[in-house]
Design a protein around this motif. Structure first.
Motif, short mmCIF file in Angstrom:
data_model
loop_
_atom_site.label_atom_id
_atom_site.label_comp_id
_atom_site.label_asym_id
_atom_site.label_seq_id
_atom_site.Cartn_x
_atom_site.Cartn_y
_atom_site.Cartn_z
N LEU A 151 40.53 11.39 -27.12
CA LEU A 151 40.28 12.35 -26.06
C LEU A 151 38.79 12.39 -25.72
CD1 LEU A 151 41.44 14.53 -24.20
CD2 LEU A 151 41.06 16.18 -26.05
N PHE A 152 37.94 12.39 -26.75
CA PHE A 152 36.49 12.37 -26.55
C PHE A 152 36.08 11.16 -25.74
CE2 PHE A 152 32.42 10.61 -27.97
CZ PHE A 152 31.56 11.62 -27.59
N ILE A 153 36.56 9.99 -26.12
CA ILE A 153 36.19 8.75 -25.42
C ILE A 153 36.62 8.82 -23.96
CG2 ILE A 153 36.68 6.27 -25.26
CD1 ILE A 153 36.83 6.32 -28.38
N ASN A 154 37.84 9.26 -23.70
CA ASN A 154 38.32 9.34 -22.32
C ASN A 154 37.51 10.33 -21.49
OD1 ASN A 154 40.29 7.41 -22.73
ND2 ASN A 154 41.82 8.91 -23.33
N GLU A 155 37.18 11.47 -22.05
CA GLU A 155 36.44 12.49 -21.31
C GLU A 155 34.97 12.13 -21.14
OE1 GLU A 155 37.76 15.12 -19.68
OE2 GLU A 155 39.67 14.22 -20.29
N VAL A 156 34.36 11.55 -22.17
CA VAL A 156 32.94 11.23 -22.09
C VAL A 156 32.69 10.10 -21.09
CG1 VAL A 156 32.54 9.50 -23.92
CG2 VAL A 156 30.90 11.35 -23.57
N LYS A 157 33.66 9.21 -20.91
CA LYS A 157 33.50 8.14 -19.91
C LYS A 157 33.33 8.73 -18.53
CE LYS A 157 37.17 5.69 -20.88
NZ LYS A 157 38.22 4.67 -20.96
N LYS A 158 34.16 9.71 -18.19
CA LYS A 158 34.06 10.36 -16.88
C LYS A 158 32.72 11.07 -16.72
CE LYS A 158 38.78 11.70 -17.43
NZ LYS A 158 39.68 12.83 -17.51
N LEU A 159 32.32 11.76 -17.75
CA LEU A 159 31.10 12.55 -17.73
C LEU A 159 29.86 11.67 -17.57
CD1 LEU A 159 29.74 15.37 -18.41
CD2 LEU A 159 29.69 14.54 -20.76
N CYS A 160 29.84 10.54 -18.22
CA CYS A 160 28.62 9.74 -18.34
C CYS A 160 28.36 8.76 -17.21
CB CYS A 160 28.62 9.00 -19.67
SG CYS A 160 28.48 10.11 -21.07
N SER A 161 29.36 8.40 -16.46
CA SER A 161 29.15 7.35 -15.46
C SER A 161 28.16 7.77 -14.38
CB SER A 161 30.47 6.91 -14.84
OG SER A 161 31.09 8.00 -14.18
N ASP A 162 28.28 8.96 -13.82
CA ASP A 162 27.36 9.40 -12.77
C ASP A 162 25.96 9.64 -13.30
OD1 ASP A 162 29.30 9.26 -10.82
OD2 ASP A 162 29.83 11.39 -10.95
N ALA A 163 25.85 10.12 -14.52
CA ALA A 163 24.55 10.44 -15.09
C ALA A 163 23.89 9.23 -15.76
CB ALA A 163 24.68 11.57 -16.10
N LYS A 164 24.54 8.09 -15.70
CA LYS A 164 24.04 6.85 -16.29
C LYS A 164 23.70 7.03 -17.76
CE LYS A 164 21.78 2.66 -15.07
NZ LYS A 164 20.59 2.03 -14.65
N ILE A 165 24.73 7.43 -18.51
CA ILE A 165 24.61 7.63 -19.95
C ILE A 165 25.51 6.62 -20.64
CG2 ILE A 165 25.03 9.23 -21.85
CD1 ILE A 165 24.41 11.52 -19.91
N CYS A 166 24.96 5.91 -21.59
CA CYS A 166 25.69 4.90 -22.36
C CYS A 166 25.91 5.44 -23.77
CB CYS A 166 24.87 3.61 -22.40
SG CYS A 166 25.57 2.34 -23.45
N VAL A 167 27.19 5.60 -24.16
CA VAL A 167 27.52 6.12 -25.48
C VAL A 167 27.89 4.97 -26.41
CG1 VAL A 167 29.06 7.64 -26.79
CG2 VAL A 167 28.32 8.30 -24.49
N ILE A 168 27.23 4.95 -27.56
CA ILE A 168 27.51 3.94 -28.58
C ILE A 168 27.93 4.67 -29.84
CG2 ILE A 168 26.55 2.05 -29.95
CD1 ILE A 168 24.37 1.85 -27.68
N MET A 169 29.12 4.34 -30.33
CA MET A 169 29.61 4.95 -31.57
C MET A 169 29.71 3.86 -32.62
SD MET A 169 32.53 7.47 -30.03
CE MET A 169 33.31 6.20 -29.05
N ILE A 170 29.07 4.11 -33.74
CA ILE A 170 29.12 3.12 -34.82
C ILE A 170 29.74 3.77 -36.04
CG2 ILE A 170 27.22 1.73 -33.99
CD1 ILE A 170 25.41 3.14 -35.95
N ASN A 171 30.14 2.91 -36.95
CA ASN A 171 30.75 3.41 -38.15
C ASN A 171 29.71 3.61 -39.25
OD1 ASN A 171 32.88 4.45 -39.51
ND2 ASN A 171 33.80 2.50 -40.03
N HIS A 172 28.77 2.70 -39.37
CA HIS A 172 27.72 2.84 -40.38
C HIS A 172 26.44 2.22 -39.89
CE1 HIS A 172 30.48 4.31 -43.40
NE2 HIS A 172 31.33 3.37 -43.02
N LEU A 173 25.33 2.87 -40.18
CA LEU A 173 24.01 2.34 -39.92
C LEU A 173 23.32 2.26 -41.27
CD1 LEU A 173 22.02 1.47 -37.70
CD2 LEU A 173 21.19 3.80 -37.66
N VAL A 174 23.07 1.04 -41.72
CA VAL A 174 22.59 0.82 -43.07
C VAL A 174 21.15 0.35 -43.04
CG1 VAL A 174 22.99 -0.47 -45.20
CG2 VAL A 174 24.91 0.19 -43.80
N GLU A 175 20.31 0.95 -43.89
CA GLU A 175 18.95 0.48 -44.02
C GLU A 175 18.93 -0.77 -44.89
OE1 GLU A 175 15.86 3.20 -44.98
OE2 GLU A 175 16.87 4.85 -43.97
N ILE A 176 18.18 -1.77 -44.45
CA ILE A 176 18.08 -3.01 -45.22
C ILE A 176 16.67 -3.16 -45.72
CG2 ILE A 176 18.27 -5.50 -45.09
CD1 ILE A 176 20.39 -5.14 -42.95
#
Length: 167
Positions: free
Chosen positions: A142-167
């Protein structure tokens, strides 16, 4: 290279909204990756390092998008390209939203416990962990479907990751 291009094209009006819901990534890690000083980091990155729910994240993005669209004319940048009529093409700078990690985002259906560790209310218990996982998947979809509509006009790119690991 990508970070340099981002700053070169859009300057300080382009932002990164970083929801570090796992609370593992610190500002110094972002500085190490980007080479930004404290001032540039403060101007560019809005960092939330708390265990937010998917609803809280959506509402924050929605508030940001509304403000961005309300100030569209002030924020638009000249691309240096002209349209067929010879007019300069102006665009909103891209805002990047990074959610680390989507697996750690709290669901609205999570159980609440009392001081002794007992579930406060059994009304919201789905019955099995499989049902809970299905509800979390439903909330995320539901979040993904709603945020797509919200972000297109405002030129917002949403990136969802599972883990961000320090190397």
């Amino acid at each position: 290279g990508a970070i340099d291009n981002w700053r070169r094209w859009y300057g300080p009006v382009s932002d990164l909204l970083f929801y570090s819901v796992e609370m593992h990534t610190k500002p110094d890690r972002i500085q190490a990756l980007t080479g930004w000083d404290d001032r540039t980091l403060a101007e560019t990155v809005h960092m939330v390092s708390e265990p937010w729910s998917i609803i809280e994240i959506y509402n924050d993005i929605a508030k940001y998008a509304k403000q961005k669209l309300a100030h569209r004319k002030e924020l638009e940048v000249d691309t240096g390209v002209r349209n067929i009529l010879g007019e300069n093409i102006r665009v909103l700078p891209t805002t990047y939203v990074l959610i680390d990690s989507i697996a750690s985002v709290r669901s609205k259906t999570e159980l609440e416990y009392d001081k002794e560790g007992n579930v406060k209310s059994t009304d919201s218990i789905a019955g099995t962990s499989n049902m809970d996982a299905m509800q979390i998947a439903k909330d995320n979809t539901l979040f993904i479907n709603e945020v797509k509509k919200l972000c297109s006009d405002a030129k917002i790119c949403v990136i969802m990751i599972n883990h961000l690991v320090e190397i």
